[in-house]
Design a protein around this motif. Structure first.
Motif, PDB file in Angstrom:
ATOM      1  N   SER A  79       0.720  -1.309   0.014  1.00 13.71           N
ATOM      2  CA  SER A  79       0.151  -0.087  -0.141  1.00 13.71           C
ATOM      3  C   SER A  79       1.058   1.448   0.056  1.00 13.71           C
ATOM      4  N   GLN A  80       0.561   2.282  -0.718  1.00 15.22           N
ATOM      5  CA  GLN A  80       1.438   3.588  -0.980  1.00 15.22           C
ATOM      6  C   GLN A  80       0.715   4.692  -0.260  1.00 15.22           C
ATOM      7  N   VAL A  81       1.436   5.425   0.337  1.00 16.88           N
ATOM      8  CA  VAL A  81       1.037   6.630   0.906  1.00 16.88           C
ATOM      9  C   VAL A  81       1.691   7.635   0.004  1.00 16.88           C
ATOM     10  N   PRO A  82       0.943   8.167  -0.870  1.00 24.94           N
ATOM     11  CA  PRO A  82       1.477   8.899  -2.054  1.00 24.94           C
ATOM     12  C   PRO A  82       2.147  10.525  -1.287  1.00 24.94           C
ATOM     13  N   GLU A  83       3.134  10.928  -2.188  1.00 22.56           N
ATOM     14  CA  GLU A  83       3.638  12.320  -1.759  1.00 22.56           C
ATOM     15  C   GLU A  83       2.563  13.236  -2.104  1.00 22.56           C
ATOM     16  N   GLY A  84       2.574  14.006  -1.287  1.00 26.88           N
ATOM     17  CA  GLY A  84       1.267  15.249  -1.299  1.00 26.88           C
ATOM     18  C   GLY A  84      -0.098  14.814  -0.908  1.00 26.88           C
ATOM     19  N   ARG A  85      -0.088  13.675  -0.300  1.00 22.13           N
ATOM     20  CA  ARG A  85      -1.145  13.051   0.691  1.00 22.13           C
ATOM     21  C   ARG A  85      -2.310  12.621  -0.409  1.00 22.13           C
ATOM     22  N   HIS A  86      -2.764  13.445  -1.308  1.00 25.93           N
ATOM     23  CA  HIS A  86      -4.045  13.109  -2.292  1.00 25.93           C
ATOM     24  C   HIS A  86      -5.229  12.585  -1.685  1.00 25.93           C
ATOM     25  N   ALA A 133     -10.977  17.834   3.404  1.00 25.38           N
ATOM     26  CA  ALA A 133     -10.163  19.157   2.996  1.00 25.38           C
ATOM     27  C   ALA A 133      -9.883  20.183   4.049  1.00 25.38           C
ATOM     28  N   THR A 134     -10.723  20.118   5.115  1.00 29.68           N
ATOM     29  CA  THR A 134     -10.494  21.239   6.177  1.00 29.68           C
ATOM     30  C   THR A 134      -9.428  20.661   7.222  1.00 29.68           C
ATOM     31  N   LEU A 135      -8.701  19.481   7.079  1.00 34.86           N
ATOM     32  CA  LEU A 135      -7.754  19.110   7.964  1.00 34.86           C
ATOM     33  C   LEU A 135      -6.446  19.856   7.573  1.00 34.86           C
ATOM     34  N   SER A 136      -5.447  20.042   8.484  1.00 32.51           N
ATOM     35  CA  SER A 136      -4.315  20.599   8.473  1.00 32.51           C
ATOM     36  C   SER A 136      -3.437  19.778   7.513  1.00 32.51           C
ATOM     37  N   GLY A 137      -2.233  20.357   7.253  1.00 31.49           N
ATOM     38  CA  GLY A 137      -1.368  19.490   6.492  1.00 31.49           C
ATOM     39  C   GLY A 137      -0.794  18.350   7.312  1.00 31.49           C
ATOM     40  N   GLY A 138      -0.405  18.264   8.633  1.00 32.11           N
ATOM     41  CA  GLY A 138      -0.139  17.055   9.438  1.00 32.11           C
ATOM     42  C   GLY A 138      -1.400  16.212   9.386  1.00 32.11           C
ATOM     43  N   GLU A 139      -2.619  16.871   9.815  1.00 35.34           N
ATOM     44  CA  GLU A 139      -3.636  15.851   9.779  1.00 35.34           C
ATOM     45  C   GLU A 139      -4.092  15.167   8.657  1.00 35.34           C
ATOM     46  N   GLN A 140      -3.828  15.646   7.206  1.00 35.01           N
ATOM     47  CA  GLN A 140      -3.875  15.008   5.984  1.00 35.01           C
ATOM     48  C   GLN A 140      -2.964  13.961   5.897  1.00 35.01           C
ATOM     49  N   GLN A 141      -1.513  14.480   6.228  1.00 39.12           N
ATOM     50  CA  GLN A 141      -0.616  13.211   6.203  1.00 39.12           C
ATOM     51  C   GLN A 141      -1.225  11.675   7.083  1.00 39.12           C
ATOM     52  N   MET A 142      -1.807  12.159   8.206  1.00 42.66           N
ATOM     53  CA  MET A 142      -2.330  11.140   9.215  1.00 42.66           C
ATOM     54  C   MET A 142      -3.454  10.376   8.371  1.00 42.66           C
ATOM     55  N   LEU A 143      -4.314  11.028   7.621  1.00 39.17           N
ATOM     56  CA  LEU A 143      -5.283  10.737   6.978  1.00 39.17           C
ATOM     57  C   LEU A 143      -4.795   9.623   5.837  1.00 39.17           C
ATOM     58  N   ALA A 144      -3.749  10.057   4.932  1.00 36.66           N
ATOM     59  CA  ALA A 144      -3.332   9.344   4.081  1.00 36.66           C
ATOM     60  C   ALA A 144      -2.749   8.191   4.318  1.00 36.66           C
ATOM     61  N   MET A 145      -1.966   8.340   5.654  1.00 39.38           N
ATOM     62  CA  MET A 145      -1.395   7.036   6.299  1.00 39.38           C
ATOM     63  C   MET A 145      -2.623   6.000   6.942  1.00 39.38           C
ATOM     64  N   GLY A 146      -3.717   6.448   7.485  1.00 41.92           N
ATOM     65  CA  GLY A 146      -4.823   5.860   7.932  1.00 41.92           C
ATOM     66  C   GLY A 146      -5.419   5.160   6.715  1.00 41.92           C
ATOM     67  N   ARG A 147      -5.576   6.021   5.683  1.00 37.22           N
ATOM     68  CA  ARG A 147      -6.112   5.284   4.293  1.00 37.22           C
ATOM     69  C   ARG A 147      -5.316   4.162   3.900  1.00 37.22           C
ATOM     70  N   ALA A 148      -4.140   4.130   3.915  1.00 29.95           N
ATOM     71  CA  ALA A 148      -3.504   3.113   3.438  1.00 29.95           C
ATOM     72  C   ALA A 148      -3.558   1.772   4.304  1.00 29.95           C
ATOM     73  N   LEU A 149      -3.421   2.536   5.666  1.00 23.29           N
ATOM     74  CA  LEU A 149      -3.565   1.212   6.532  1.00 23.29           C
ATOM     75  C   LEU A 149      -4.901   0.272   6.608  1.00 23.29           C
ATOM     76  N   MET A 150      -6.128   0.997   5.960  1.00 23.03           N
ATOM     77  CA  MET A 150      -7.353   0.446   5.952  1.00 23.03           C
ATOM     78  C   MET A 150      -7.131  -0.964   4.962  1.00 23.03           C
ATOM     79  N   ALA A 151      -6.118  -0.880   3.999  1.00 21.27           N
ATOM     80  CA  ALA A 151      -5.814  -2.003   2.980  1.00 21.27           C
ATOM     81  C   ALA A 151      -5.073  -3.015   3.731  1.00 21.27           C
TER      82      ALA A 151
END
Ligand code: ATP
Length: 235
Positions: A79-86, A133-151
């Protein structure tokens, strides 16, 4: 777990990755460090099947990934956590996490996975109904990591997780990467923040202009004068 052998990746006439070889063993944190444009993201995207190698082999758990489509690579446990969170704006935090589980076959343990993600990142639980979209940059990074963990990955590929984050978030993200690893997920971490990455890595590889220049344990590379000079701002 993963072996990359003589990997060459071209963008048209540009050779971004030039005969790169490295391996990752189960349970490790391995980091690839190097300056902008060294070829780090290209290697990650080739492992996850977004890009195809020009030549060379990528083998994951004894299986060649050469002709395997990206969704099948996710199925296989990468599972990839992409650069820029996406992250997906307009969807809530929880809906973003749900998308991470989209390709998952064992739907029975989904509730446990949400719980695991919210344990790593309590702020995501607090904000689960909020537009991502309302999350801070750090929170968005956490979300991107969380999303990858869901797989439920066996191998997590992280592309510059510290990019653009305040120091306090950087520290937190690196601590959580260690916790995710300690819970059984192997990690390939790409970073420009060499000091932090090498501090948590079992092993590292230094990439420059598409080549691997140096390799060693995290501690060896941190202590290497050439690495200190080029990537740690001198010491
Ligand atoms: P960064 O940290 O800036 O993302 P990187 O080490 O991840 O750097 P890559 O993004 O892999 O480096 O880029 C490696 C080389 O390939 C660079 O010279 C870059 O300009 C080039 N490159 C990357 N993507 C493309 C593309 N889509 N088309 C053409 N060249 C590209």
């Amino acid at each position: 777990m993963l072996t990359v052998k003589d990997l060459v990746v071209n963008y048209g006439a540009i050779q971004a990755v030039k005969k790169v070889s490295f391996d990752i063993h189960t349970g490790e944190i391995v980091t690839l460090i190097g300056a902008n444009g060294a070829g780090k993201s290209t290697i990650l995207k080739t492992i996850s099947g977004i890009l195809r190698p020009t030549s060379g082999q990528i083998t994951y758990q004894q299986q060649s990934l050469q002709k395997v489509a990206a969704p099948k690579i996710v199925h296989a446990g990468i599972s990839q956590v992409p650069e820029g969170r996406h992250i997906f704006p307009g969807l809530s935090v929880q809906e973003n996490l749900q998308l991470g589980a989209f390709l998952r076959r064992d739907r029975a343990n989904l509730a446990q996975s949400y719980q695991d993600v919210y344990n790593y990142f309590p702020v995501l639980k607090q904000r689960r109904h909020q537009d991502a979209a309302t999350l801070s940059g750090g929170e968005q990074q956490m979300l991107a990591m969380g999303r990858a963990l869901m797989a439920k990955p066996k191998l997590m590929l992280l592309d510059e997780p510290s990019m653009g984050l305040a120091p306090i978030f950087i520290q937190e993200i690196f601590t959580i990467i260690q916790a995710i690893n300690a819970a059984g997920t192997t990690v390939l971490l790409i970073e420009q923040n060499a000091k932090q990455a090498l501090s948590i890595a079992n092993r590292g590889y230094v990439l420059a202009s598409g080549h691997i220049k140096l390799s060693g344990t995290g501690a060896e590379l941190l202590a290497n004068p050439a690495v200190q000079e080029a990537y740690l701002g001198g010491k």
